[in-house]
Design a protein around this motif. Structure first.
Motif, PDB file in Angstrom:
ATOM      1  N   HIS A  37       0.839  -1.196   0.000  1.00  0.00           N
ATOM      2  CA  HIS A  37       0.000   0.000   0.000  1.00  0.00           C
ATOM      3  C   HIS A  37       0.879   1.252   0.000  1.00  0.00           C
ATOM      4  CE1 HIS A  37      -3.818   2.056   1.833  1.00  0.00           C
ATOM      5  NE2 HIS A  37      -3.259   2.804   0.922  1.00  0.00           N
ATOM      6  N   VAL A  38       1.845   1.273   0.907  1.00  0.00           N
ATOM      7  CA  VAL A  38       2.719   2.436   1.037  1.00  0.00           C
ATOM      8  C   VAL A  38       3.588   2.613  -0.214  1.00  0.00           C
ATOM      9  CG1 VAL A  38       4.729   3.329   2.303  1.00  0.00           C
ATOM     10  CG2 VAL A  38       2.780   2.418   3.553  1.00  0.00           C
ATOM     11  N   GLU A  39       4.069   1.520  -0.767  1.00  0.00           N
ATOM     12  CA  GLU A  39       5.035   1.603  -1.863  1.00  0.00           C
ATOM     13  C   GLU A  39       4.406   1.650  -3.251  1.00  0.00           C
ATOM     14  OE1 GLU A  39       7.774  -1.623  -1.200  1.00  0.00           O
ATOM     15  OE2 GLU A  39       8.747  -0.578   0.473  1.00  0.00           O
ATOM     16  N   GLN A  40       3.144   1.200  -3.384  1.00  0.00           N
ATOM     17  CA  GLN A  40       2.603   1.075  -4.741  1.00  0.00           C
ATOM     18  C   GLN A  40       1.261   1.759  -4.967  1.00  0.00           C
ATOM     19  OE1 GLN A  40       2.677  -3.083  -5.742  1.00  0.00           O
ATOM     20  NE2 GLN A  40       4.817  -3.281  -5.148  1.00  0.00           N
ATOM     21  N   ALA A  41       0.641   2.262  -3.939  1.00  0.00           N
ATOM     22  CA  ALA A  41      -0.664   2.910  -4.117  1.00  0.00           C
ATOM     23  C   ALA A  41      -0.455   4.336  -4.590  1.00  0.00           C
ATOM     24  CB  ALA A  41      -1.470   2.864  -2.824  1.00  0.00           C
ATOM     25  N   ASP A  42      -0.211   4.481  -5.895  1.00  0.00           N
ATOM     26  CA  ASP A  42       0.114   5.792  -6.440  1.00  0.00           C
ATOM     27  C   ASP A  42      -1.094   6.501  -7.068  1.00  0.00           C
ATOM     28  OD1 ASP A  42      -0.095   3.965  -8.455  1.00  0.00           O
ATOM     29  OD2 ASP A  42       1.828   4.429  -9.391  1.00  0.00           O
ATOM     30  N   ASN A  43      -2.278   5.853  -7.000  1.00  0.00           N
ATOM     31  CA  ASN A  43      -3.472   6.527  -7.495  1.00  0.00           C
ATOM     32  C   ASN A  43      -4.657   6.189  -6.588  1.00  0.00           C
ATOM     33  OD1 ASN A  43      -4.942   4.126  -8.498  1.00  0.00           O
ATOM     34  ND2 ASN A  43      -3.268   4.017  -9.984  1.00  0.00           N
ATOM     35  N   ALA A  44      -5.721   6.941  -6.725  1.00  0.00           N
ATOM     36  CA  ALA A  44      -6.872   6.793  -5.821  1.00  0.00           C
ATOM     37  C   ALA A  44      -7.504   5.409  -5.922  1.00  0.00           C
ATOM     38  CB  ALA A  44      -7.905   7.871  -6.131  1.00  0.00           C
ATOM     39  N   GLN A  45      -7.548   4.849  -7.126  1.00  0.00           N
ATOM     40  CA  GLN A  45      -8.184   3.544  -7.294  1.00  0.00           C
ATOM     41  C   GLN A  45      -7.386   2.446  -6.575  1.00  0.00           C
ATOM     42  OE1 GLN A  45      -8.697   2.397 -11.391  1.00  0.00           O
ATOM     43  NE2 GLN A  45     -10.173   0.808 -10.873  1.00  0.00           N
ATOM     44  N   THR A  46      -6.082   2.479  -6.704  1.00  0.00           N
ATOM     45  CA  THR A  46      -5.229   1.492  -6.018  1.00  0.00           C
ATOM     46  C   THR A  46      -5.306   1.687  -4.514  1.00  0.00           C
ATOM     47  OG1 THR A  46      -3.732   1.535  -7.921  1.00  0.00           O
ATOM     48  CG2 THR A  46      -2.903   0.501  -5.928  1.00  0.00           C
ATOM     49  N   ASP A  47      -5.299   2.932  -4.070  1.00  0.00           N
ATOM     50  CA  ASP A  47      -5.414   3.233  -2.647  1.00  0.00           C
ATOM     51  C   ASP A  47      -6.725   2.671  -2.083  1.00  0.00           C
ATOM     52  OD1 ASP A  47      -4.529   4.761  -0.180  1.00  0.00           O
ATOM     53  OD2 ASP A  47      -6.459   5.730  -0.576  1.00  0.00           O
ATOM     54  N   GLU A  48      -7.816   2.867  -2.781  1.00  0.00           N
ATOM     55  CA  GLU A  48      -9.115   2.352  -2.335  1.00  0.00           C
ATOM     56  C   GLU A  48      -9.120   0.824  -2.282  1.00  0.00           C
ATOM     57  OE1 GLU A  48     -12.379   3.991  -4.579  1.00  0.00           O
ATOM     58  OE2 GLU A  48     -11.576   6.019  -4.375  1.00  0.00           O
ATOM     59  N   LEU A  49      -8.483   0.185  -3.254  1.00  0.00           N
ATOM     60  CA  LEU A  49      -8.408  -1.278  -3.274  1.00  0.00           C
ATOM     61  C   LEU A  49      -7.651  -1.793  -2.050  1.00  0.00           C
ATOM     62  CD1 LEU A  49      -8.874  -4.008  -4.684  1.00  0.00           C
ATOM     63  CD2 LEU A  49      -6.726  -3.587  -5.922  1.00  0.00           C
ATOM     64  N   PHE A  50      -6.495  -1.198  -1.768  1.00  0.00           N
ATOM     65  CA  PHE A  50      -5.726  -1.612  -0.592  1.00  0.00           C
ATOM     66  C   PHE A  50      -6.518  -1.369   0.694  1.00  0.00           C
ATOM     67  CE2 PHE A  50      -1.801  -1.482  -3.220  1.00  0.00           C
ATOM     68  CZ  PHE A  50      -1.298  -2.719  -2.870  1.00  0.00           C
ATOM     69  N   GLN A  51      -7.179  -0.229   0.783  1.00  0.00           N
ATOM     70  CA  GLN A  51      -7.960   0.064   1.982  1.00  0.00           C
ATOM     71  C   GLN A  51      -9.075  -0.954   2.192  1.00  0.00           C
ATOM     72  OE1 GLN A  51      -9.186   4.036   3.004  1.00  0.00           O
ATOM     73  NE2 GLN A  51      -7.656   4.917   1.628  1.00  0.00           N
ATOM     74  N   MET A  52      -9.737  -1.349   1.118  1.00  0.00           N
ATOM     75  CA  MET A  52     -10.810  -2.348   1.218  1.00  0.00           C
ATOM     76  C   MET A  52     -10.239  -3.695   1.674  1.00  0.00           C
ATOM     77  SD  MET A  52     -12.172  -5.197  -0.625  1.00  0.00           S
ATOM     78  CE  MET A  52     -11.444  -4.964  -2.227  1.00  0.00           C
ATOM     79  N   MET A  53      -9.112  -4.116   1.092  1.00  0.00           N
ATOM     80  CA  MET A  53      -8.494  -5.393   1.463  1.00  0.00           C
ATOM     81  C   MET A  53      -8.053  -5.382   2.925  1.00  0.00           C
ATOM     82  SD  MET A  53      -6.317  -5.961  -2.050  1.00  0.00           S
ATOM     83  CE  MET A  53      -5.278  -7.227  -1.390  1.00  0.00           C
ATOM     84  N   GLU A  54      -7.428  -4.291   3.342  1.00  0.00           N
ATOM     85  CA  GLU A  54      -6.947  -4.175   4.718  1.00  0.00           C
ATOM     86  C   GLU A  54      -8.106  -4.164   5.717  1.00  0.00           C
ATOM     87  OE1 GLU A  54      -3.203  -1.513   3.060  1.00  0.00           O
ATOM     88  OE2 GLU A  54      -4.853  -0.528   4.113  1.00  0.00           O
TER      89      GLU A  54
END
Length: 148
Positions: A37-54
């Motif tokens: 999440h910290v190293e690869q969430a470079d856009n809002a869509q990826t950030d939202e995906l990681f947040q949902m998984m976490e």
């Protein structure tokens, strides 16, 4: 009551082991999600995906599994003849489990920081923290099995 706990012992132990496995799976995986999440969430869509998984890992797997682990573990503690508090191993196991519970809550706080955009922990730091549950697992398992 103690007769009931003695009768239920095989079931209690089985459920305790299963809940520990589920809890540990999450404890091992969530920090790895944080690293990515910290190293690869470079856009809002990826950030939202990681947040949902976490969020789902923590709320749907880790939290219920940790509660079940504690309930069945305490049932084992109160089962006659299982724990000899005069030995060292119950104390080292208890210290390990309490530390694991602290780590679980620390991960929960880090998830909230990531969701709020206030995370200050680096991917490298999450990788280092990911070693803690392994060390605790070794301590807990050796305490119970070897009974040192």
């Amino acid at each position: 009551m103690t007769d009931l706990l003695a009768t239920l012992y095989p079931w209690t132990l089985s459920l305790h082991i299963m809940s520990v496995i589920a809890w540990m799976a999450g404890i091992f995986y969530l920090p790895r999600l944080f690293v990515h999440h910290v190293e690869q969430a470079d856009n809002a869509q990826t950030d939202e995906l990681f947040q949902m998984m976490e969020r789902k890992l923590l709320k749907l797997i880790m939290n219920p599994a940790s509660i079940a682990t504690w309930i069945f573990g305490l049932m084992l503690v109160f089962t006659p003849g299982i724990v000899d508090w005069g030995m060292v191993w119950p104390w080292t196991k208890a210290a390990g489990v309490i530390t694991m519970t602290w780590f679980h809550h620390w991960l929960g706080k880090r998830r909230k920081d990531l969701a709020a955009g206030t995370n200050r922990v680096t991917g490298r730091q999450y990788r280092m923290m990911n070693e803690l549950p392994t060390l605790l697992m070794i301590l807990i398992v050796l305490s119970v099995v070897v009974k040192f």
